[in-house]
Design a protein around this motif. Structure first.
Motif, PDB file in Angstrom:
ATOM      1  N   ASP A  33     -39.122-113.127  27.924  1.00 22.16           N
ATOM      2  CA  ASP A  33     -39.400-114.079  26.758  1.00 22.16           C
ATOM      3  C   ASP A  33     -38.069-113.789  25.841  1.00 22.16           C
ATOM      4  N   SER A  34     -37.733-114.650  25.450  1.00 19.88           N
ATOM      5  CA  SER A  34     -36.645-114.729  24.530  1.00 19.88           C
ATOM      6  C   SER A  34     -37.001-115.331  23.248  1.00 19.88           C
ATOM      7  N   LEU A  35     -36.708-115.093  22.011  1.00 17.84           N
ATOM      8  CA  LEU A  35     -36.874-115.849  20.875  1.00 17.84           C
ATOM      9  C   LEU A  35     -36.160-116.976  20.603  1.00 17.84           C
ATOM     10  N   PHE A  36     -35.229-117.298  21.699  1.00 18.22           N
ATOM     11  CA  PHE A  36     -34.071-118.548  21.534  1.00 18.22           C
ATOM     12  C   PHE A  36     -34.295-119.223  22.706  1.00 18.22           C
ATOM     13  N   LYS A  37     -34.157-120.557  22.263  1.00 17.22           N
ATOM     14  CA  LYS A  37     -33.827-121.671  23.243  1.00 17.22           C
ATOM     15  C   LYS A  37     -32.365-121.607  23.196  1.00 17.22           C
ATOM     16  N   LEU A  38     -31.599-121.641  24.337  1.00 18.61           N
ATOM     17  CA  LEU A  38     -30.173-121.565  24.328  1.00 18.61           C
ATOM     18  C   LEU A  38     -29.511-122.709  24.677  1.00 18.61           C
ATOM     19  N   ILE A  39     -28.595-123.292  23.838  1.00 18.44           N
ATOM     20  CA  ILE A  39     -27.906-124.466  24.093  1.00 18.44           C
ATOM     21  C   ILE A  39     -26.293-124.174  24.226  1.00 18.44           C
ATOM     22  N   ILE A  40     -25.527-124.208  25.308  1.00 21.21           N
ATOM     23  CA  ILE A  40     -24.196-124.019  25.179  1.00 21.21           C
ATOM     24  C   ILE A  40     -23.556-125.322  25.084  1.00 21.21           C
ATOM     25  N   VAL A  41     -22.453-125.311  24.150  1.00 23.58           N
ATOM     26  CA  VAL A  41     -21.661-126.654  23.676  1.00 23.58           C
ATOM     27  C   VAL A  41     -20.440-126.039  24.244  1.00 23.58           C
ATOM     28  N   HIS A  42     -19.723-127.086  24.886  1.00 28.70           N
ATOM     29  CA  HIS A  42     -18.366-126.993  25.340  1.00 28.70           C
ATOM     30  C   HIS A  42     -17.604-127.928  24.700  1.00 28.70           C
ATOM     31  N   VAL A  43     -16.463-127.652  23.932  1.00 25.93           N
ATOM     32  CA  VAL A  43     -16.023-128.852  23.251  1.00 25.93           C
ATOM     33  C   VAL A  43     -14.536-129.214  24.088  1.00 25.93           C
ATOM     34  N   LYS A  44     -14.692-130.479  24.267  1.00 25.88           N
ATOM     35  CA  LYS A  44     -13.357-131.038  25.079  1.00 25.88           C
ATOM     36  C   LYS A  44     -12.419-131.345  23.993  1.00 25.88           C
ATOM     37  N   THR A  45     -11.003-131.127  24.199  1.00 28.74           N
ATOM     38  CA  THR A  45     -10.049-131.701  23.180  1.00 28.74           C
ATOM     39  C   THR A  45      -9.788-133.292  23.906  1.00 28.74           C
ATOM     40  N   THR A  46      -9.375-134.058  22.850  1.00 25.19           N
ATOM     41  CA  THR A  46      -8.968-135.466  23.183  1.00 25.19           C
ATOM     42  C   THR A  46      -7.467-135.254  23.708  1.00 25.19           C
ATOM     43  N   PRO A  47      -7.385-136.310  24.831  1.00 20.05           N
ATOM     44  CA  PRO A  47      -6.175-136.446  25.431  1.00 20.05           C
ATOM     45  C   PRO A  47      -5.256-136.280  24.457  1.00 20.05           C
ATOM     46  N   GLN A  82     -23.749-120.621  36.591  1.00 21.22           N
ATOM     47  CA  GLN A  82     -23.949-119.584  37.290  1.00 21.22           C
ATOM     48  C   GLN A  82     -24.094-118.244  37.011  1.00 21.22           C
ATOM     49  N   LEU A  83     -23.533-118.435  35.777  1.00 26.96           N
ATOM     50  CA  LEU A  83     -23.705-116.879  35.131  1.00 26.96           C
ATOM     51  C   LEU A  83     -25.282-116.763  34.356  1.00 26.96           C
ATOM     52  N   CYS A  84     -25.675-117.803  33.683  1.00 30.41           N
ATOM     53  CA  CYS A  84     -27.014-117.909  33.359  1.00 30.41           C
ATOM     54  C   CYS A  84     -28.052-117.687  34.677  1.00 30.41           C
ATOM     55  N   GLU A  85     -27.682-118.245  35.631  1.00 28.02           N
ATOM     56  CA  GLU A  85     -28.557-117.941  36.816  1.00 28.02           C
ATOM     57  C   GLU A  85     -28.551-116.685  37.261  1.00 28.02           C
ATOM     58  N   ALA A  86     -27.442-116.175  37.248  1.00 28.90           N
ATOM     59  CA  ALA A  86     -27.084-114.692  37.715  1.00 28.90           C
ATOM     60  C   ALA A  86     -28.186-113.594  36.874  1.00 28.90           C
ATOM     61  N   LYS A  87     -28.015-114.014  35.596  1.00 34.45           N
ATOM     62  CA  LYS A  87     -28.773-113.181  34.762  1.00 34.45           C
ATOM     63  C   LYS A  87     -30.185-113.568  34.479  1.00 34.45           C
ATOM     64  N   GLY A  88     -30.616-114.393  35.335  1.00 33.23           N
ATOM     65  CA  GLY A  88     -31.983-114.968  35.387  1.00 33.23           C
ATOM     66  C   GLY A  88     -32.517-115.541  34.074  1.00 33.23           C
ATOM     67  N   VAL A  89     -31.681-116.450  33.307  1.00 33.77           N
ATOM     68  CA  VAL A  89     -31.768-117.075  32.239  1.00 33.77           C
ATOM     69  C   VAL A  89     -31.974-118.597  32.593  1.00 33.77           C
TER      70      VAL A  89
END
Length: 157
Positions: A33-47, A82-89
């Motif tokens: 159980d975690s206190l947080f809901k995790l949202i991973i944000v990746h920012v793409k640069t504009t071409p 893959q990293l999240c899955e490997a850590k069971g998150v």
């Protein structure tokens, strides 16, 4: 106990960023159980921000750059999943947004009512930070939540 607060994790295509993600998963999501809901944000640069040119042939270059940016975004998201899955998150949301990282991350904090924004430190020196501008510095002053910067330990000589 369900997660009650949102954590935004700012992810880019660097070792520092993936180190910070792994550290965050280990320290905040290790228990079932975690206190947080995790949202991973990746920012793409504009071409256009990558290419920065105009004239004949520009559109051809932009198409190639856009494909490369999309591939990078897909690779970054897949590696983080893959990293999240490997850590069971589980239950992690992934958001890929185009724009200036500073604005995108502060907007994501507002959009998701995040309690904390987490990012890695690139470890730039004062000169490089002054020239390039620091996303973490900007966010620490402008994000409407706490900001945690995870630093990768420097190798000992």
């Amino acid at each position: 106990m369900a997660a009650t607060q949102t954590m935004i994790f700012a992810l880019d295509d660097t070792d520092h960023s993936f180190y910070a993600l792994e550290w965050t998963l280990d320290h905040f999501f290790g228990a079932s159980d975690s206190l947080f809901k995790l949202i991973i944000v990746h920012v793409k640069t504009t071409p256009t921000s990558v290419v920065g040119l105009a004239g004949p042939g520009t559109s051809d270059v932009l198409v190639v750059v856009e494909k490369d940016i999309k591939k990078t975004a897909q690779r970054v998201c897949e590696k983080s999943k893959q990293l999240c899955e490997a850590k069971g998150v589980n239950g992690v949301e992934f958001d890929v947004v185009e724009g200036d990282a500073r604005n995108v991350l502060c907007d994501a904090v507002d959009k998701h009512h995040a309690a904390i924004l987490v990012m890695g430190s690139h470890g730039y020196g004062a000169f490089k930070r002054a020239v390039l501008g620091s996303v973490s510095d900007y966010c620490s002053h402008h994000a409407r939540c706490s900001v945690m910067i995870v630093k990768k330990p420097k190798a000992k000589n």
